[in-house]
Structure formats: structure tokens, C-alpha cells
Motif scaffolding. Structure first.
Motif, short mmCIF file in Angstrom:
data_model
loop_
_atom_site.label_atom_id
_atom_site.label_comp_id
_atom_site.label_asym_id
_atom_site.label_seq_id
_atom_site.Cartn_x
_atom_site.Cartn_y
_atom_site.Cartn_z
N SER A 1 1.04 -1.21 -0.14
CA SER A 1 -0.08 -0.08 -0.03
C SER A 1 0.91 1.23 0.20
O SER A 1 0.38 2.35 -0.35
N LEU A 2 2.11 1.11 0.41
CA LEU A 2 2.89 2.41 0.33
C LEU A 2 3.93 2.35 -0.91
O LEU A 2 4.04 3.42 -1.34
N LEU A 3 4.20 1.12 -1.24
CA LEU A 3 5.29 1.00 -2.25
C LEU A 3 4.70 1.37 -3.51
O LEU A 3 5.39 2.00 -4.39
N ILE A 4 3.51 1.01 -4.03
CA ILE A 4 2.87 1.15 -5.22
C ILE A 4 2.54 2.50 -5.31
O ILE A 4 3.12 3.16 -6.60
N PRO A 5 2.13 3.24 -4.57
CA PRO A 5 1.96 4.82 -4.77
C PRO A 5 3.26 5.39 -4.79
O PRO A 5 3.42 6.38 -5.77
N LEU A 6 4.25 5.03 -4.01
CA LEU A 6 5.29 5.65 -4.16
C LEU A 6 6.08 5.43 -5.70
O LEU A 6 6.67 6.34 -6.46
N ILE A 7 6.03 4.01 -6.24
CA ILE A 7 6.50 4.02 -7.57
C ILE A 7 5.58 4.55 -8.54
O ILE A 7 6.35 5.35 -9.50
N ALA A 8 4.32 4.98 -8.43
CA ALA A 8 3.65 5.83 -9.43
C ALA A 8 4.01 7.13 -9.45
O ALA A 8 4.06 7.66 -10.38
#
Length: 286
Positions: free
Chosen positions: A18-25
């Protein structure tokens, strides 16, 4: 040693999805969009505000802006009329060739805009075009002139309106339209009083997308225009030509104007999305 490294790696905190995916985006958007946009802004104002304003006194830039607006003002109404007619026919009627019409509507999404320009050249070229003889006998000039550029803009932008309206019409159904016909309303009255108001936000959404695409079209217009400065040069073509001529401040300034229009379109798009969402939430309660 290996066991020590394994135990150390296991002890490290692992970021959740939940934190990694928005960060990559966010990183992707920053590298692909935000950084280039900041570079354009920096280049446009590299010599200060006064040179930036003076750049817009260029006659070629004014001609490019006016020609871009002309093509857009032709493409948007034409595709609005076509999109509403096609969407109503596809969502409300059964007729032979319906699947073919849907495929033709999606065609500009599937092929390169350069191919669209090439097709127009093969059709309307005055030297060896399929319809070139007819066009020349009528005294018309389509290729290397603004009519060809407007036609190319119409072709690459005509899916947007239909593709925005069709799903909403299918979702709404036709109960209200049938009720209006039962009460004696004509087909035109049903369209203006029932169908069009029910898809008004989809129409606005399609108008925004069509306008933004028309203003920024490059590939198809570049093929049919000849890219003649001051005559057949739209704003995207002008930006490319100015950059190639090492007039970077002028190129960045024009790009900033075009990017500003795109930003306004994006903001309007977000507003319409919110309004469409609000309408969908309120309607079932009624």
C-alpha cells in the motif's frame, strides 16, 4: 557470514504494498512528466519575463496559433455532431454493420497519426492521389493547405466523443425515452429534452478530450501540411521548427503556452469527473 546477512536482511523492515505502489507511481510521474515540464518552464523564463513576452510578437507564432485554433474549431463541432449521432445509433439501434462502425470509431486509437496523414496524401495528392484529379479539377487544394490539416485533425479526434457517450447511454437505458414517446414527444424532442440532458457530463468530458487532442496533434498534420512557416504550421509544428533552429527561448515559450492549455484541460477533466461521480451517486436515491 551468509547466515548473518540473511538474518540482517530479515530484520530490515519491508515496505508494504500500500505504500510502495503509490511511491512508484509518484516517482514515475515525476520523472516522465513533472521534470520535463519544469525544464520547459525554466527554459521559457531563462532570460527573464520581458524576453518571454517579446517572443510572442513573432508573426509566425501568431499564424501558428490562429491555424491551430482554426483546425480545432472545425474538428470539435464536427466530432461532437458525429459522436452524438453515432453513440445514439449504437446504443439505441440494431442495424447491419454496427460492429464495423464500432471498429471504425476505434481505428484512430489503433494506427499511428502518421499513417492517417499518409492515407490523406495518397487520396488527395494533386500529383498521384486517388482523388487528386477530381480535387484539382474543382480548384481545391487539400494537401499542403489548411483543409487537409483540418481533415487530419478531425480523423484523429473523432473517437473521443462517441467513446465517452456510448457507455453512459447504455448504462442509462431507454425507459425515459420510451415514456416520452408514449406521451407524444417526437424523436427530436426526445433527443433534446431526455437523451442529451442525461449524457451532458459525458458530452462535456468528450469536448475537453477532443479539444486537447486537436490542439496538440502533430503526426498527421505534419504529413499533410508541408510545415511551411507562417502558412501551414500549427503550434506543435512551430515548436519543433523553432527548437531545430536553435531558437530555444521561443520554442520553450510556445511549448509553455501549449502545456498550459493542456493543464487547463486536465483540471476541467478532473472537475467533470467529480461532477459525473456526484450525479451517479445521487440518481439512484431518486
Amino acid at each position: 557470514m551468509r547466515s548473518l546477512l540473511r538474518s540482517f536482511s530479515k530484520a530490515l523492515p519491508r515496505p508494504s504494498a500500500s505504500l510502495l505502489i503509490p511511491l512508484i507511481a509518484c516517482l514515475y510521474v515525476g520523472v516522465i512528466i513533472v521534470l520535463p515540464a519544469l525544464e520547459v518552464v525554466s527554459g521559457a523564463f531563462a532570460k527573464g519575463l520581458k524576453p518571454f513576452i517579446e517572443n510572442f510578437q513573432s508573426e509566425e507564432l501568431r499564424s501558428a496559433v490562429l491555424l491551430t485554433l482554426r483546425c480545432t474549431l472545425i474538428a470539435v463541432p464536427a466530432n461532437t455532431i458525429f459522436g452524438l449521432a453515432a453513440a445514439t445509433a449504437i446504443a439505441r439501434r440494431q442495424f447491419p454493420g454496427k460492429a464495423l462502425l464500432l471498429s471504425v470509431i476505434d481505428l484512430p486509437f489503433s494506427i499511428s497519426p502518421v499513417v492517417v496523414g499518409l492515407m490523406l496524401v495518397l487520396l488527395y495528392s494533386p500529383t498521384n492521389g486517388l482523388l487528386g484529379g477530381i480535387v484539382s479539377s474543382l480548384g481545391w487544394q487539400i494537401i499542403f493547405s489548411w483543409p487537409g490539416m483540418a481533415l487530419a485533425t478531425v480523423i484523429v479526434t473523432f473517437p473521443f466523443m462517441a467513446r465517452e457517450v456510448i457507455p453512459l447511454l447504455e448504462e442509462e437505458g431507454w425507459d425515459q425515452e420510451e415514456a416520452a414517446r408514449t406521451l407524444g414527444a417526437s424523436d427530436w424532442q426526445v433527443f433534446w429534452k431526455v437523451t442529451l440532458p442525461s449524457v451532458r457530463w459525458a458530452v462535456v468530458y468528450g469536448l475537453i478530450l477532443t479539444t486537447a487532442r486537436a490542439l496538440g496533434e502533430f503526426g498527421a498534420v505534419a504529413v499533410v501540411s508541408g510545415n511551411i512557416a507562417g502558412q501551414t504550421q500549427t503550434l506543435p509544428l512551430f515548436i519543433e521548427d523553432a527548437y531545430k533552429q536553435y531558437d530555444t527561448e521561443l520554442a520553450y515559450g510556445a511549448a509553455l503556452v501549449l502545456g498550459g492549455v493542456g493543464l487547463v484541460s486536465l483540471l476541467l477533466k478532473l472537475v467533470v469527473e467529480q461532477l459525473m461521480g456526484g450525479v451517479k451517486e445521487i440518481e439512484p436515491m431518486n
